[in-house]
Scaffold this motif. Sequence first.
Motif, PDB file in Angstrom:
ATOM      1  N   SER A 170      70.115  -4.722  70.391  1.00 31.73           N
ATOM      2  CA  SER A 170      68.985  -3.879  70.784  1.00 31.73           C
ATOM      3  C   SER A 170      68.422  -3.090  69.614  1.00 31.73           C
ATOM      4  O   SER A 170      67.238  -2.727  69.610  1.00 31.73           O
ATOM      5  N   LEU A 171      69.259  -2.789  68.625  1.00 28.57           N
ATOM      6  CA  LEU A 171      68.762  -2.094  67.441  1.00 28.57           C
ATOM      7  C   LEU A 171      67.664  -2.882  66.746  1.00 28.57           C
ATOM      8  O   LEU A 171      66.779  -2.310  66.114  1.00 28.57           O
ATOM      9  N   CYS A 172      67.714  -4.199  66.866  1.00 29.02           N
ATOM     10  CA  CYS A 172      66.695  -5.051  66.249  1.00 29.02           C
ATOM     11  C   CYS A 172      65.429  -5.129  67.086  1.00 29.02           C
ATOM     12  O   CYS A 172      64.325  -5.006  66.568  1.00 29.02           O
ATOM     13  N   TYR A 173      65.585  -5.353  68.389  1.00 31.44           N
ATOM     14  CA  TYR A 173      64.373  -5.646  69.150  1.00 31.44           C
ATOM     15  C   TYR A 173      63.706  -4.433  69.785  1.00 31.44           C
ATOM     16  O   TYR A 173      62.542  -4.511  70.180  1.00 31.44           O
ATOM     17  N   MET A 174      64.371  -3.285  69.862  1.00 30.27           N
ATOM     18  CA  MET A 174      63.712  -2.118  70.444  1.00 30.27           C
ATOM     19  C   MET A 174      62.530  -1.605  69.622  1.00 30.27           C
ATOM     20  O   MET A 174      61.536  -1.158  70.182  1.00 30.27           O
ATOM     21  N   PRO A 175      62.563  -1.665  68.272  1.00 31.42           N
ATOM     22  CA  PRO A 175      61.338  -1.326  67.531  1.00 31.42           C
ATOM     23  C   PRO A 175      60.169  -2.232  67.915  1.00 31.42           C
ATOM     24  O   PRO A 175      59.014  -1.793  67.946  1.00 31.42           O
ATOM     25  N   GLY A 176      60.462  -3.497  68.223  1.00 33.31           N
ATOM     26  CA  GLY A 176      59.414  -4.400  68.688  1.00 33.31           C
ATOM     27  C   GLY A 176      58.800  -3.930  69.988  1.00 33.31           C
ATOM     28  O   GLY A 176      57.582  -4.025  70.196  1.00 33.31           O
ATOM     29  N   TYR A 177      59.633  -3.405  70.875  1.00 35.83           N
ATOM     30  CA  TYR A 177      59.107  -2.874  72.134  1.00 35.83           C
ATOM     31  C   TYR A 177      58.266  -1.626  71.904  1.00 35.83           C
ATOM     32  O   TYR A 177      57.330  -1.348  72.652  1.00 35.83           O
ATOM     33  N   GLY A 178      58.602  -0.848  70.867  1.00 35.52           N
ATOM     34  CA  GLY A 178      57.769   0.301  70.543  1.00 35.52           C
ATOM     35  C   GLY A 178      56.377  -0.123  70.118  1.00 35.52           C
ATOM     36  O   GLY A 178      55.365   0.449  70.560  1.00 35.52           O
ATOM     37  N   VAL A 179      56.282  -1.138  69.253  1.00 36.22           N
ATOM     38  CA  VAL A 179      54.982  -1.685  68.863  1.00 36.22           C
ATOM     39  C   VAL A 179      54.269  -2.275  70.076  1.00 36.22           C
ATOM     40  O   VAL A 179      53.044  -2.148  70.240  1.00 36.22           O
TER      41      VAL A 179
END
Length: 454
Positions: free
Chosen positions: A294-303
């Motif tokens: 999740s540390l990798c893909y949660m920034p993607g969800y922020g964008v």
Amino acid sequence: MTKDQLLEMVRDSTQVMTLRQKLALVAMLSMPAMIAQLSSVVMQIIDASMLGHLGTHEAAAVGLVSTTCWLFGGVISGLATGFYVQVAHKIGANDAKRARSIVRQGISCGLAFSACITLVGLLIAPHLPVWLGAEEAIRGNATLYFSIVALAMPLLMMNSLAAGSLRCSGNVKTPSALGVMMCVLDVLFNFLFIFVLDMGVLGAALGTWAAYFITMVLMMYFLVAHDRNLRFSLDKVQKFKPHWDTLSNVLKIGTPISLERGVMSGAQVAISGIIAPMGSVAIAANTFGVNVESLCYMPGYGVAEAATTLVGQSMGAKRQELMRSFAWISVMLGMAIMALMGVVMWVFAPEMMAIVTSDADVIRLGTEVLRIEAWAEPGFAAAIVTYSVFVGAGRTMGSSVLNLASIWGVRLTLALLLAPTMGLHGVWIAMAIELTFRGIAFLLRLKFRLKIRE
């Protein structure tokens, strides 16, 4: 220029935005959301660490039902999306009064729907661990944890509606700050209930429930009392009765999302059923691996949250080229960030796993599967952000079908083929292949299918 000034340019069709202004606005909306998403991941990792230090059986009990929790939460958030995307469209069209009416309808409908979801959850809770093929040692805790999560569905509904509506009106700082606060509260409550009061898995569930409750109250307060566009005091007459035109749009936008998230989570439940017979070590490694990833893909969800707001408001203002520009800028930014995070995950996978568990076997297996998944992060970013672009445009059916076809046709099929001989490694190889395939498919859809319908 400030964020509000740039958003005014989006809604004013006479204004032409430069590339620098677009990039600045995407960054302004993305950064608070990314911080909130990352704090959510930290919360999950700390929660997992607390459970991991209680024992492998306790961690496995929570991990077993986590995908079913996601299923219920996905259905709830899909309905909320159907309402707050309409809020973005109305704000983009400079019709804040109609946006406030949509929020009120979302509150009344959301409470009724989430209460029904809670009832279903309580009814199936005693049987769920058995259906998933869990060993006897973890069934009791799994049932207990899932029952309390089911009771939190109305809180999740109101929180999702309020946060989404605030973001779609252009206020990203408040829901992001409250999201960070929720994570801090979750950690504090979980420490209190799990260790100080020695409540184990029950304490983990109660701590999360309490954090959700406090956050929901504050989120609704800032929505209905303080938001510049959406506060209820701007209307002399406040009606919560649903209107058919609003509900028809909710069905059009939200139903595909709810069904897709439900069915996709159903696939995750099926994958949990594939993993369950592998034993507690595999279940725990899978659960902790998902938390670390999740540390990798949660920034993607922020964008992705920024993309939904900007595409939604551009569509409400009927600005085709601006909408497409924001879409591609958001997707490229998301892919770049998640590719970098994938490198970090590959290098530091052992240390990340060691944070959440002290079991050497779980650390070893979790490290191996995380390094498989690291290669798929750019494709995952493309799928995440492009999906949210189409949500902002109110075009959810095709994207939902694509998600379903990918996870059921590619991931589940490959997992069934690879798991018998490769174990948990086969399941994660299937996941990496599927995410890459889905990302490519979404990029093609973005290129040819994003436009404003007259």
